[in-house]
Design a protein around this motif. Structure first.
Motif, PDB file in Angstrom:
ATOM      1  N   TYR A   1       0.850  -1.192   0.000  1.00 56.72           N
ATOM      2  CA  TYR A   1       0.000   0.000   0.000  1.00 56.72           C
ATOM      3  C   TYR A   1       0.878   1.231   0.000  1.00 56.72           C
ATOM      4  N   ASP A   2       0.579   2.160  -0.905  1.00 59.34           N
ATOM      5  CA  ASP A   2       1.320   3.424  -0.979  1.00 59.34           C
ATOM      6  C   ASP A   2       0.370   4.570  -0.651  1.00 59.34           C
ATOM      7  N   GLY A   3       0.690   5.304   0.399  1.00 59.90           N
ATOM      8  CA  GLY A   3      -0.135   6.439   0.776  1.00 59.90           C
ATOM      9  C   GLY A   3      -0.192   6.592   2.281  1.00 59.90           C
ATOM     10  N   SER A   4      -1.069   7.452   2.728  1.00 59.80           N
ATOM     11  CA  SER A   4      -1.225   7.721   4.152  1.00 59.80           C
ATOM     12  C   SER A   4      -2.158   6.686   4.779  1.00 59.80           C
ATOM     13  N   PRO A   5      -1.812   6.175   5.974  1.00 59.07           N
ATOM     14  CA  PRO A   5      -2.722   5.241   6.639  1.00 59.07           C
ATOM     15  C   PRO A   5      -3.968   5.927   7.178  1.00 59.07           C
ATOM     16  N   GLY A   6      -3.968   7.264   7.174  1.00 61.92           N
ATOM     17  CA  GLY A   6      -5.104   8.004   7.718  1.00 61.92           C
ATOM     18  C   GLY A   6      -5.905   8.757   6.678  1.00 61.92           C
ATOM     19  N   TYR A   7      -5.729   8.417   5.383  1.00 66.02           N
ATOM     20  CA  TYR A   7      -6.453   9.136   4.331  1.00 66.02           C
ATOM     21  C   TYR A   7      -7.320   8.168   3.531  1.00 66.02           C
ATOM     22  N   PRO A   8      -8.569   8.482   3.288  1.00 64.52           N
ATOM     23  CA  PRO A   8      -9.263   9.697   3.740  1.00 64.52           C
ATOM     24  C   PRO A   8      -9.673   9.642   5.214  1.00 64.52           C
ATOM     25  N   THR A   9      -9.668   8.410   5.812  1.00 65.65           N
ATOM     26  CA  THR A   9      -9.949   8.278   7.237  1.00 65.65           C
ATOM     27  C   THR A   9      -8.972   7.259   7.814  1.00 65.65           C
ATOM     28  N   LEU A  10      -8.927   7.190   9.139  1.00 60.08           N
ATOM     29  CA  LEU A  10      -8.041   6.248   9.819  1.00 60.08           C
ATOM     30  C   LEU A  10      -8.463   4.803   9.577  1.00 60.08           C
ATOM     31  N   ASP A  11      -9.609   4.618   9.000  1.00 57.25           N
ATOM     32  CA  ASP A  11     -10.159   3.297   8.707  1.00 57.25           C
ATOM     33  C   ASP A  11      -9.572   2.687   7.433  1.00 57.25           C
ATOM     34  N   ARG A  12      -8.717   3.436   6.740  1.00 59.40           N
ATOM     35  CA  ARG A  12      -8.265   3.037   5.401  1.00 59.40           C
ATOM     36  C   ARG A  12      -7.609   1.659   5.381  1.00 59.40           C
ATOM     37  N   LEU A  13      -6.743   1.373   6.337  1.00 62.09           N
ATOM     38  CA  LEU A  13      -6.017   0.100   6.304  1.00 62.09           C
ATOM     39  C   LEU A  13      -6.921  -1.077   6.667  1.00 62.09           C
TER      40      LEU A  13
END
Length: 671
Positions: A355-367
């Motif tokens: 996974y490439d990107g922020s773990p909190g975008y768009p929400t902390l639920d992303r991962l």
């Protein structure tokens, strides 16, 4: 006790299979895991040879002996053997598996902020690696040459690494969130001939064009002869065939001067040749990893093909229990050793999830959404991420289908007990929580999972097989209880072969062996529990020496994690001129919260009641941000240096930081 494996779970583990194999082949039978660990560290030569035999290591020439001499540093393992790490990833069938890895099976699942799930087969991965290996050979790259990568966590990074490993070229990577000077500090030490680079990346929904940085790297790293460019941010960007330059997507060319030849990844032609593997000495370098470099030049920690092969086979099978076809994920970037560790799960026939990107975008639920969609079996993350999910009140088990999830791995910093409980209450009850700790220094964990044993609140389960870990006091005596220094008393194959450029081994010796002669001191405070588990109390080099009593910073953070208004914190203890000390606690509050006298009293009461009056700070100060390294380490030592009057450029390396602007507050506080 929070969890205990069922008898069916235990019977299906690689560790159970290995113990049965030892009974049959070595006439060894163990009463429990601790007895097996004790045997493995008392008989390290027999243990590591058993790993070699159990996993059927492919060696093109035989070894003379397992270990020349039990000494650190300077241990020589499996002298005479020649092998290749990448060959063991692509061999079929996988070791001790009834099911061969087929070309149509999924090798990689990739997702990012801008990409939905993409599945890549083993056949596709092999083809990409073979093509890149053939291209590297065609431009003169051979074993012993260094190759650098400035890439996000994308499939091309995995392909490029495996291509380099297959021909014996030495890999080194930084993620594109590193600053230019920070990258130069690292790559200039190894003098790479090739640079893999991306045109940019996306984070928190924002695009970051990195072509100017790529140009600067070409100017500041004169050994680079070829740049292989991945159009990742702008897939329709300029396409280059070989020997065209300069490499820029901007209207104006880069600084006039020497320019390397450039080629676009997509312009490298596929090859019909089979993937070939260069036989290499056991201690031949596979990659160079770097220390955080927060206070000086990063140390170039050089790892070997053979050492990492044996260690990763051991850890991924026995301590992570990864099986062929299972989806293995760990949130990471290419600048952290966990990226290398994710790729190592391919040795177990796993499907890696990138996974490439922020773990909190768009929400902390992303991962957690990724875990559901990718059917992840082994979900790896950091302790701060789990704590953040807990504090935000997430309930992944209710909001997502996590039926495929078998284990959660946590590393990077100590996982607080409240987060242990949150996992079992709000993620999944029947789940193996496998916290681990190790580091860049060995590209693995010293202490970690035991799939045959229970999980206790706040404890890492066990010392890993073959890792002679003890807790020592200041006089160099082992502790049966209480908190001491984490030391390693016997060599392991995955210890660095050297630091690049450290010709007299001065940096190597001072990094690990300056406290206890011939004993590796890792720099963590640990306690070995009555269960044989491990509790880590933080870095010993960030120790709070409070009125003559040593306090681990993790104790402070563990207590503060229970206070919902506190988002994050950092604490230091400063020895004052003329005696005495000053221990300020800096607190980052949750959005909308403010520091009241009632909150201060609650913080102090929590620290006093859970630990001792010595844990209570002299002052509690709110701050706008907490400083972290790019790899997610809290920066206590640089904050302490700033508060003691050191200039910023002497206290911290800003290019190694995730948020360098955060230090301005501490400078102002000092004034």
């Amino acid at each position: 006790m929070l969890w205990q494996p069922s008898s069916d779970f235990i019977q299906q583990t690689h560790l159970r299979h290995y113990f049965d194999w030892l009974a049959q082949n070595y006439n060894l039978k163990f009463q429990n895991y601790h007895d097996a660990w004790q045997w493995s560290v008392e008989n390290i030569e027999v243990f590591w040879e058993s790993i070699w035999k159990y996993f059927k290591v492919i060696s093109h020439t035989p070894y003379k002996q397992v270990l020349k001499e039990r000494k650190m540093p300077g241990a020589v393992w499996f002298e005479g053997a020649t092998l290749n790490y990448a060959e063991h990833i692509f061999r079929r069938p996988t070791a001790n598996s009834q099911q061969p890895t087929a070309d149509e099976d999924t090798a990689i699942i990739f997702s990012s902020e801008r990409h939905d799930l993409v599945e890549i087969t083993w056949g596709e991965m092999r083809s990409q690696v073979a093509s890149m290996a053939a291209y590297l050979r065609s431009i003169g790259i051979q074993k012993g040459d260094c190759v650098a990568a400035y890439l996000p966590n994308i499939p091309e990074a995995t392909y490029a690494f495996l291509a380099c490993a297959s021909i014996g070229a030495i890999w080194s990577s930084c993620s594109p969130d590193f600053g230019t000077n920070s990258i130069v500090d690292r790559f200039s030490q190894i003098e790479p001939k090739v640079l893999f680079a991306a045109d940019g990346y996306t984070y928190n929904g924002k695009p970051f064009d990195k072509m100017q940085v790529v140009n600067e790297l070409c100017e500041k790293l004169p050994t680079i002869k070829t740049v292989i460019l991945v159009n990742y941010l702008n897939p329709g960007g300029l396409q280059f065939t070989n020997h065209q330059s300069p490499i820029t997507n901007h209207q104006s060319p880069s600084t006039v001067g020497r320019q390397p030849s450039t080629v676009n990844w997509n312009n490298i032609l596929p090859t019909n040749q089979p993937l070939q593997f260069e036989p290499l000495p056991f201690d031949h370098p596979i990659y160079v990893l770097y220390s955080s470099g927060t206070t000086g030049m990063p140390k170039a920690i050089t790892h070997s093909h053979g050492g990492n092969l044996l260690e990763h086979l051991k850890y991924l099978h026995f301590h992570n229990d990864v099986h062929p076809g299972e989806r293995f994920f760990w949130f990471s970037t290419t600048g952290w050793m966990m990226w290398n560790f994710v790729n190592a799960s391919l040795l177990a026939g796993a499907t890696i999830v990138l996974y490439d990107g922020s773990p909190g975008y768009p929400t902390l639920d992303r991962l957690w959404d990724l875990a559901e969609k990718a059917r992840i079996a082994h979900f790896g993350t950091s302790a701060p991420y789990l704590s953040a999910c807990m504090k935000q009140g997430l309930e992944p088990g209710k909001q997502h289908d996590l039926s495929a999830l078998r284990s959660i791995g946590s590393t990077g910093s100590p996982l607080p007990p409240d987060a242990f409980q949150w996992v079992y209450e709000h993620v999944k009850k029947d789940l193996w929580l496998s916290s681990m700790a190790g580091g860049t220094d060995v590209c693995t964990a010293w202490v970690g999972g035991n799939p045959m044993g229970p999980v206790y609140l706040g404890e890492i389960q066990a010392r890993c097989l073959g890792a002679a870990i003890e807790s020592w006091d200041e006089q160099g005596q082992p502790l049966q209880s209480g908190v001491g220094e984490l030391v390693v008393t016997l060599p392991m194959p995955s210890m660095p072969v050297f630091f690049w450029g450290d010709h007299d081994h001065e940096k190597y010796l001072s990094s690990y062996f300056d406290t206890y002669p011939n004993i590796w001191r890792h720099g963590d405070w640990i306690e070995i529990t009555e269960h044989g588990g491990i509790i880590i109390y933080g870095r010993s080099d960030a120790t709070l020496n409070r009125q003559g009593v040593r306090i681990g910073t993790a104790e402070i953070y563990r207590a503060l994690d229970k206070i919902p208004e506190v988002k994050d914190s950092i604490i230091v203890n400063i020895e004052m001129e003329g005696g005495g000390d000053y221990m300020p606690l800096f607190v980052l509050l949750q959005a909308g919260e403010s520091m009241t006298e009632e909150l201060k009293k609650r913080i102090n009461h929590t620290l006093r009641s859970e630990y001792s009056p010595r844990h209570v700070p002299d002052e509690i100060i709110t701050c706008p941000d907490i400083p972290y390294t790019i790899s997610g380490k809290k920066m206590e030592a640089p904050v302490k240096k700033i508060l003691m009057g050191k200039p910023l450029d002497k206290a911290a390396n800003l290019d190694s930081m995730r948020n360098p602007e955060s230090l301005a507050f501490f400078q102002q506080f000092k004034r």
